[in-house]
Scaffold this motif. Structure first.
Motif: not given
Length: 118
Positions: A101-108
């Motif tokens: 999803g575009e509102f997620r912070h993948l790295r974190e």
């Protein structure tokens, strides 16, 4: 090579793989692994795709018709969807799924999950 959502995630995953390779606390304990699925739908020769995205982690191949991916999703009571990101512990058990999803912070999100298992 055919999934636009996966292609959106790949630069983030290659950057994270690079970061992890330099991290003395995680480098020997964490590995990113990819799976090419539905290879019959590929729109670009894989060697060109790999070069274009600078893939720096192992990529395995699911057989035709995504048979393994389908079973994996059923086994974990998940709807098949791409990309699917799973965090697996040292014993090979899936401990987390990270939804796209575009509102997620993948790295974190990935680092939080990984660190909770280390």
């Amino acid at each position: 090579t055919w999934c636009p959502h996966c292609q959106t995630e790949l630069p983030k995953l290659t950057a994270l793989a690079e970061e992890l390779s330099r991290d003395t606390q995680r480098s020997s304990r964490v590995q990113i692994v990819g799976v090419r699925t539905a290879v019959e739908r590929e729109k670009e020769p894989y060697p060109q795709f790999k070069t274009r995205f600078g893939l720096n982690f192992p990529i395995h191949v699911d057989p035709t018709l995504s048979l393994i991916f389908g079973k994996f999703c059923r086994d974990h009571e998940r709807q098949p969807g791409l990309p699917t990101l799973a965090i697996v512990d040292q014993e090979g058990k899936v401990r987390y799924f990270i939804d796209s999803g575009e509102f997620r912070h993948l790295r974190e999100d990935i680092l939080w999950a990984v660190d909770s298992l280390l």
